[in-house]
Each structure stands twice: as C-alpha cells, then as structure tokens.
Scaffold this motif. Structure first.
Motif, PDB file in Angstrom:
ATOM      1  N   GLU A   1       0.854  -1.189   0.000  1.00  0.00           N
ATOM      2  CA  GLU A   1       0.000   0.000   0.000  1.00  0.00           C
ATOM      3  C   GLU A   1       0.887   1.234   0.000  1.00  0.00           C
ATOM      4  O   GLU A   1       1.768   1.378   0.858  1.00  0.00           O
ATOM      5  CB  GLU A   1      -0.917  -0.008   1.223  1.00  0.00           C
ATOM      6  CG  GLU A   1      -1.880  -1.190   1.238  1.00  0.00           C
ATOM      7  CD  GLU A   1      -2.722  -1.249   2.495  1.00  0.00           C
ATOM      8  OE1 GLU A   1      -2.432  -0.489   3.450  1.00  0.00           O
ATOM      9  OE2 GLU A   1      -3.676  -2.040   2.524  1.00  0.00           O
ATOM     10  N   SER A   2       0.652   2.123  -0.936  1.00  0.00           N
ATOM     11  CA  SER A   2       1.549   3.262  -1.106  1.00  0.00           C
ATOM     12  C   SER A   2       1.617   4.148   0.124  1.00  0.00           C
ATOM     13  O   SER A   2       2.672   4.703   0.439  1.00  0.00           O
ATOM     14  CB  SER A   2       1.115   4.092  -2.316  1.00  0.00           C
ATOM     15  OG  SER A   2      -0.246   4.487  -2.198  1.00  0.00           O
ATOM     16  N   GLU A   3       0.507   4.264   0.864  1.00  0.00           N
ATOM     17  CA  GLU A   3       0.518   5.115   2.047  1.00  0.00           C
ATOM     18  C   GLU A   3       1.355   4.528   3.178  1.00  0.00           C
ATOM     19  O   GLU A   3       1.801   5.245   4.083  1.00  0.00           O
ATOM     20  CB  GLU A   3      -0.905   5.395   2.538  1.00  0.00           C
ATOM     21  CG  GLU A   3      -1.672   4.192   3.045  1.00  0.00           C
ATOM     22  CD  GLU A   3      -2.453   3.467   1.968  1.00  0.00           C
ATOM     23  OE1 GLU A   3      -3.515   2.920   2.290  1.00  0.00           O
ATOM     24  OE2 GLU A   3      -1.993   3.458   0.802  1.00  0.00           O
TER      25      GLU A   3
ATOM     26  N   GLU B   1      -1.628   5.049  -7.104  1.00  0.00           N
ATOM     27  CA  GLU B   1      -2.260   6.171  -6.423  1.00  0.00           C
ATOM     28  C   GLU B   1      -2.409   7.373  -7.363  1.00  0.00           C
ATOM     29  O   GLU B   1      -3.412   8.107  -7.309  1.00  0.00           O
ATOM     30  CB  GLU B   1      -1.472   6.533  -5.153  1.00  0.00           C
ATOM     31  CG  GLU B   1      -0.078   7.089  -5.372  1.00  0.00           C
ATOM     32  CD  GLU B   1       0.983   6.029  -5.599  1.00  0.00           C
ATOM     33  OE1 GLU B   1       2.163   6.342  -5.359  1.00  0.00           O
ATOM     34  OE2 GLU B   1       0.645   4.904  -6.022  1.00  0.00           O
TER      35      GLU B   1
ATOM     36  N   TYR C   1      -6.051   8.624  -9.585  1.00  0.00           N
ATOM     37  CA  TYR C   1      -6.377  10.057  -9.640  1.00  0.00           C
ATOM     38  C   TYR C   1      -6.581  10.480 -11.100  1.00  0.00           C
ATOM     39  O   TYR C   1      -7.532  11.206 -11.430  1.00  0.00           O
ATOM     40  CB  TYR C   1      -5.234  10.849  -9.002  1.00  0.00           C
ATOM     41  CG  TYR C   1      -5.376  12.343  -9.058  1.00  0.00           C
ATOM     42  CD1 TYR C   1      -5.990  13.044  -8.017  1.00  0.00           C
ATOM     43  CD2 TYR C   1      -4.879  13.071 -10.128  1.00  0.00           C
ATOM     44  CE1 TYR C   1      -6.113  14.425  -8.059  1.00  0.00           C
ATOM     45  CE2 TYR C   1      -4.987  14.452 -10.184  1.00  0.00           C
ATOM     46  CZ  TYR C   1      -5.600  15.126  -9.147  1.00  0.00           C
ATOM     47  OH  TYR C   1      -5.718  16.505  -9.204  1.00  0.00           O
TER      48      TYR C   1
ATOM     49  N   TYR D   1       1.220  17.102  -8.494  1.00  0.00           N
ATOM     50  CA  TYR D   1       0.482  16.022  -7.844  1.00  0.00           C
ATOM     51  C   TYR D   1       0.933  15.764  -6.409  1.00  0.00           C
ATOM     52  O   TYR D   1       0.677  14.709  -5.844  1.00  0.00           O
ATOM     53  CB  TYR D   1       0.598  14.746  -8.679  1.00  0.00           C
ATOM     54  CG  TYR D   1       0.102  14.928 -10.096  1.00  0.00           C
ATOM     55  CD1 TYR D   1      -1.241  15.209 -10.351  1.00  0.00           C
ATOM     56  CD2 TYR D   1       0.972  14.872 -11.189  1.00  0.00           C
ATOM     57  CE1 TYR D   1      -1.704  15.407 -11.652  1.00  0.00           C
ATOM     58  CE2 TYR D   1       0.521  15.061 -12.484  1.00  0.00           C
ATOM     59  CZ  TYR D   1      -0.815  15.331 -12.714  1.00  0.00           C
ATOM     60  OH  TYR D   1      -1.276  15.538 -13.985  1.00  0.00           O
TER      61      TYR D   1
ATOM     62  N   ASP E   1      -0.147  16.778  -3.660  1.00  0.00           N
ATOM     63  CA  ASP E   1      -1.209  16.616  -2.666  1.00  0.00           C
ATOM     64  C   ASP E   1      -2.161  15.462  -2.973  1.00  0.00           C
ATOM     65  O   ASP E   1      -3.192  15.309  -2.314  1.00  0.00           O
ATOM     66  CB  ASP E   1      -2.012  17.919  -2.547  1.00  0.00           C
ATOM     67  CG  ASP E   1      -1.168  19.066  -2.021  1.00  0.00           C
ATOM     68  OD1 ASP E   1      -0.258  18.818  -1.222  1.00  0.00           O
ATOM     69  OD2 ASP E   1      -1.431  20.223  -2.420  1.00  0.00           O
ATOM     70  N   VAL E   2      -1.835  14.651  -3.970  1.00  0.00           N
ATOM     71  CA  VAL E   2      -2.675  13.482  -4.257  1.00  0.00           C
ATOM     72  C   VAL E   2      -2.607  12.537  -3.065  1.00  0.00           C
ATOM     73  O   VAL E   2      -1.515  12.191  -2.596  1.00  0.00           O
ATOM     74  CB  VAL E   2      -2.199  12.755  -5.528  1.00  0.00           C
ATOM     75  CG1 VAL E   2      -2.929  11.423  -5.689  1.00  0.00           C
ATOM     76  CG2 VAL E   2      -2.442  13.631  -6.757  1.00  0.00           C
ATOM     77  N   PRO E   3      -3.761  12.127  -2.541  1.00  0.00           N
ATOM     78  CA  PRO E   3      -3.765  11.236  -1.367  1.00  0.00           C
ATOM     79  C   PRO E   3      -2.926   9.981  -1.593  1.00  0.00           C
ATOM     80  O   PRO E   3      -2.941   9.397  -2.675  1.00  0.00           O
ATOM     81  CB  PRO E   3      -5.253  10.888  -1.198  1.00  0.00           C
ATOM     82  CG  PRO E   3      -5.974  12.056  -1.801  1.00  0.00           C
ATOM     83  CD  PRO E   3      -5.121  12.488  -2.964  1.00  0.00           C
ATOM     84  N   LYS E   4      -2.185   9.593  -0.588  1.00  0.00           N
ATOM     85  CA  LYS E   4      -1.382   8.370  -0.549  1.00  0.00           C
ATOM     86  C   LYS E   4      -0.081   8.446  -1.344  1.00  0.00           C
ATOM     87  O   LYS E   4       0.716   7.520  -1.314  1.00  0.00           O
ATOM     88  CB  LYS E   4      -2.188   7.147  -1.021  1.00  0.00           C
ATOM     89  CG  LYS E   4      -3.475   6.908  -0.258  1.00  0.00           C
ATOM     90  CD  LYS E   4      -4.221   5.697  -0.788  1.00  0.00           C
ATOM     91  CE  LYS E   4      -5.525   5.458  -0.029  1.00  0.00           C
ATOM     92  NZ  LYS E   4      -6.255   4.293  -0.558  1.00  0.00           N
TER      93      LYS E   4
ATOM     94  N   ASP F   1       3.601   9.279  -2.073  1.00  0.00           N
ATOM     95  CA  ASP F   1       4.832   9.597  -1.375  1.00  0.00           C
ATOM     96  C   ASP F   1       6.000   9.330  -2.313  1.00  0.00           C
ATOM     97  O   ASP F   1       6.279   8.187  -2.658  1.00  0.00           O
ATOM     98  CB  ASP F   1       4.974   8.732  -0.119  1.00  0.00           C
ATOM     99  CG  ASP F   1       6.209   9.081   0.708  1.00  0.00           C
ATOM    100  OD1 ASP F   1       7.032   9.904   0.236  1.00  0.00           O
ATOM    101  OD2 ASP F   1       6.366   8.531   1.800  1.00  0.00           O
TER     102      ASP F   1
END
Length: 466
Positions: A132-134, A175, A179, A453, A455-458, A460
């Motif tokens: 999972e990227s987050e 991720e 988007y 990008y 601020d795209v969720p997850k 990093d």
C-alpha cells in the motif's frame, strides 16, 4: 539494465499465435512450450468464499480445483493444460501458513497426471501485490503490516514448493493512476504508470527474477491490470459514458512500456494474461504472451474478445469461482472452453492456416473500440516502434506510445474507419493537446509532476526513490 531499443520482428506480418522469437519451456511433459509452435490452454479458478477459513480447508479446495481441471482435460483428450492460481489475500498475507499446501498439492497432481496419462501439465502462480503506497512500497518502510516483505516472501514460497512460473499484477504508481482515471487526466496517468510504475517495476522484478533464478523457476511477467484494466472496465461499452473509450485506449498504450520492464530486468515470459498490452510488448521483445478474451466472460466484459487471440501463446479464461455447473465443476467447464479454443488455433497451424485465423480474430473486433483498434497486431507493432525509438527513457517511450496511439485513432476516425461520438472525439483532441504540450526532458516532466500532484492522497515520492 539494457532497455529495448529495437524490435524483435522485422514486420507485424511475422507475428502469429503460438510462435515467439524466444519461447520458454517448463512443467511436466513437452507440450508446455509457449511460443514454441503451439498455444497452451490455461485454467484459472478461484476458491469458494469460506474455503479460506483454515489452511487445510484451503489446500483441499485447491486440490479439488486442480484434480477436476486435470480430469476434464484428460477426459477430452487435450494434450496439455496449465493451471494458474491467482493467490487470495490470506495466501499473500501469510504465505508459509496458507500457501505452501495449495502450491505443493497442485504441483503433485500435475506430476501425477503427467506420469499416469501422458498429459503435459504446469502450474503458474500469480502472487498478490499487497503493498500500500501510504504505508510504503519498499522493505523497511511499512512498519505495521510489512506488506513489501510479505509480497517478496510469497514468491519464495511459491518457487520453493513447486511453482513453474511466477507472475504478479504489481501496484506501483496506482495512487496517481487512480487520480488520473477519475479525472481523465492523461498527464497524471502517464506520470503514475509510464514513469512511477516503471521505476517500481525495475526494483520489484529484480527481486522476483533473483528468487526465480535461485529456485530454477520461470520468471514470467507482469501486467498493468490494476490501472489500464480499471480504465477499460470503467469506460465499458456502448451504454457507458463515465470514462471515454479513447482515454482508455491511450492508457493501454502508456502501460506497455511499464509492462516491458519485467522482461528488461530478466524475466522471460510468458507475461500476465490480463495485460491487453501483450501484442505491443511481444512485438518489441519477441517473448511469449498470455492473453484472455471471449473465454473470460465469467469475469468481465470487453470489446475485443476475439482480437486478443490474434498472436497469443497461452489462452486463458480469467478467474472463475469454483462451483458446480450442470456439466460438472466450473474448473472443468472453463478448462474445456480454453482447451477447444487452443485446439482450433493449433489445428490451424498444422493446416498452414494460422495467419488466416489470426486475421479473422483481429478483423472481428478491429473497429469495435478504440482500444481494440490500437492493439490489432499491425497497430500494436507501430506503438512498439514508437517505444523502442525512445527506449532509454521510461517517460519518453510512454509519451511516444500515447501520442502514436492517439494519432492512429484520430486518423481512423477521419478516414471513416471508426465512428466516434462527439464526447469521444473531444476527449481524444484534449489528450493530444495535453500530450504535445509536455516537455521533452524527463527530469523537467518529473519535476513538474512532483509539484502538480504533491497533494494526491497516498502519494509519497520516497516510494520511488524520489
């Protein structure tokens, strides 16, 4: 790592099902030889809900799947069958506990049927990418679930317990791709899959190839099923309007460069069947491709069910739930379906009519959708040429593939070969405008995307060494 900078074939006309420049052999018997002169049928069947409660129960379920598959194949006189297992979550999350039994029992049954009946058999294992990227995509980053470590451990367990081929549907860049799909933002998809996904593939497949080589197992290949197939499924058919089919087609072209990375770091093929980009990457690398189409209707619908058989080396049904049908177990039902289809292909080869059948497969769906049009083998070859001309850069080759595919579709519509709605044409026009406005320099593109990008969720950047 050497990247592909030239085509494996001198022309698209050379390509046909059952033949590859670099065939591979594995399993029990001599008929599992993808690309070596015949097409191999592949059966995929998923365990019933509840069978994953206990390791022994799950092992028994996979034993039934394998036995019923092998019995139907032998009963009908087919010479070969490959059983592919797409691991469920429990197997990947705890491979030593849940996966050893299923992998070893299916290998034992394949050996048993080969020895007793002479049928050629093999097992392929598609291990799950639980990362999972987050939480972090590389070992040492995920301190809670340890999914990167478990993903790599899955390959070791599969290789050490009887797998013949290793595959995965990897998740790097998803991720950003998600988007992009939600907003039909082709730049985001290009960054997420064309660049980030390729960077992740280079790291991940280096690990998989190492495991395979240490255990004398075939490192097959990957697919962009998570992203490009998501785009394709949401785009749907003629009643669907959520995502333009022209957008979906361009995402398929982009993902070809990413799928290619597995082979660049040492995988040998066959690639993963749900990668509809298979014709593109086969044209570049000459390695065998596994494909699915009209025999995967139990899993999903698509607009190219015949066309995808055009230059395949393995043919599969996609994943079906294991249960009883009127004719017996579903595993046998779908083994029969893929068995007869590959029998038709292999008979066409024996009669010297394989290219005629190839062209009929292709013509059947060539104009059914923008995506089927760009992966028709002659057009897939053109996209392959665009990729190798820019082969040293993940970004530039993905961009070139996208522009080539978009211009193909635009020209087909202008020549009245393909009819597109106003929405489809407007989307295509915007895609071309956006792609042509992108910089020629990879570093500049990456720098721009990291800012746009951020601020795209997850997302990093550390997951990709950035």
């Amino acid at each position: 790592m050497a990247k592909y900078t030239e085509m494996a074939y001198d022309s698209p006309e050379e390509m046909v099902f059952g033949e590859a420049k670099e065939p591979v052999s594995y399993g029990y018997g001599d008929a599992i030889n993808p690309g070596g002169g015949g097409v191999v049928p592949v059966l995929k069947c998923a365990p019933r809900p509840g069978s994953e409660d206990r390791p022994k129960k799950l092992t028994n379920e996979y034993k039934k799947i394998a036995r019923t598959t092998l019995e139907r194949t032998t009963t009908l006189g087919f010479p070969a069958i490959e059983i592919e297992t797409e691991w469920i979550h429990q197997m990947g999350n705890s491979p030593e506990k849940f996966a050893v039994g299923p992998v070893s029992i299916q290998d034992e049954l394949c050996e048993e049927f080969n020895e007793e009946y002479g049928i050629s058999t093999a097992t392929c294992h598609t291990c799950p990418d639980l990362r999972e990227s987050e939480r972090g995509l590389r070992p040492g980053m995920d301190k809670e679930t340890f999914y990167p470590e478990k993903t790599l451990a899955s390959f070791r367990v599969a290789a050490e317990n009887g797998a013949d081929v290793l595959k995965i549907e990897s998740m790097g860049g998803m991720e950003i791709a998600d988007y992009g799909i939600q907003r039909q933002d082709i730049k985001a998809f290009l960054f997420g899959i064309g660049y980030l996904g390729s960077v992740d593939m280079e790291w991940l497949w280096s690990q998989i190839v190492d495991v395979a080589e240490k255990n004398d197992v075939v490192p097959g290949g990957d697919t962009n099923c998570p992203a490009a197939n998501t785009s394709m499924f949401i785009a749907g058919g003629y009643l669907d309007t959520d995502v333009a089919r022209t957008f979906s087609a361009i995402t398929r072209a982009i993902c070809a460069g990413r799928t290619l990375v597995a082979w660049e770091v040492g995988a040998t093929g066959p690639d993963k069947d749900c990668g509809y980009e298979g014709p593109i990457v086969k044209s570049i690398a000459g390695k065998p491709t596994a494909q699915e189409g009209k025999d995967c209707t139990v899993a999903h619908a698509d607009l190219m069910g015949n066309l995808t058989a055009q230059i395949c080396d393995l043919w599969t049904n996609e994943s079906a739930e294991f249960h009883e049908e009127f004719s017996g177990w579903s595993s046998g039902t779908w083994a029969e379906a893929v068995g007869y289809e590959t029998s038709l292909m292999n008979t066409a080869k024996q009669l010297g009519m394989d290219k005629d059948l190839r062209d009929m497969y292709m013509a059947s769906d060539r104009y059914r959708s923008p995506e089927s049009y760009i992966i028709a083998y002659d057009n897939a070859y053109k996209i392959g040429e665009a990729i190798v001309e820019n082969g040293e850069s993940y970004y530039l080759r993905a961009k070139a593939a996208a522009i080539t595919a978009a211009e193909m579709i635009e020209e087909a519509e202008a020549n009245n070969e393909m009819e597109l709605s106003k929405h489809e044409k407007d989307t295509l026009s915007q895609i071309l405008t956006d792609l042509r406005a992108l910089p020629e320099d990879e570093d500049k593109f990456v720098e721009d995307c990291l800012e746009e990008y951020a601020d795209v969720p997850k997302f990093d950047p550390k997951n990709y060494g950035l």
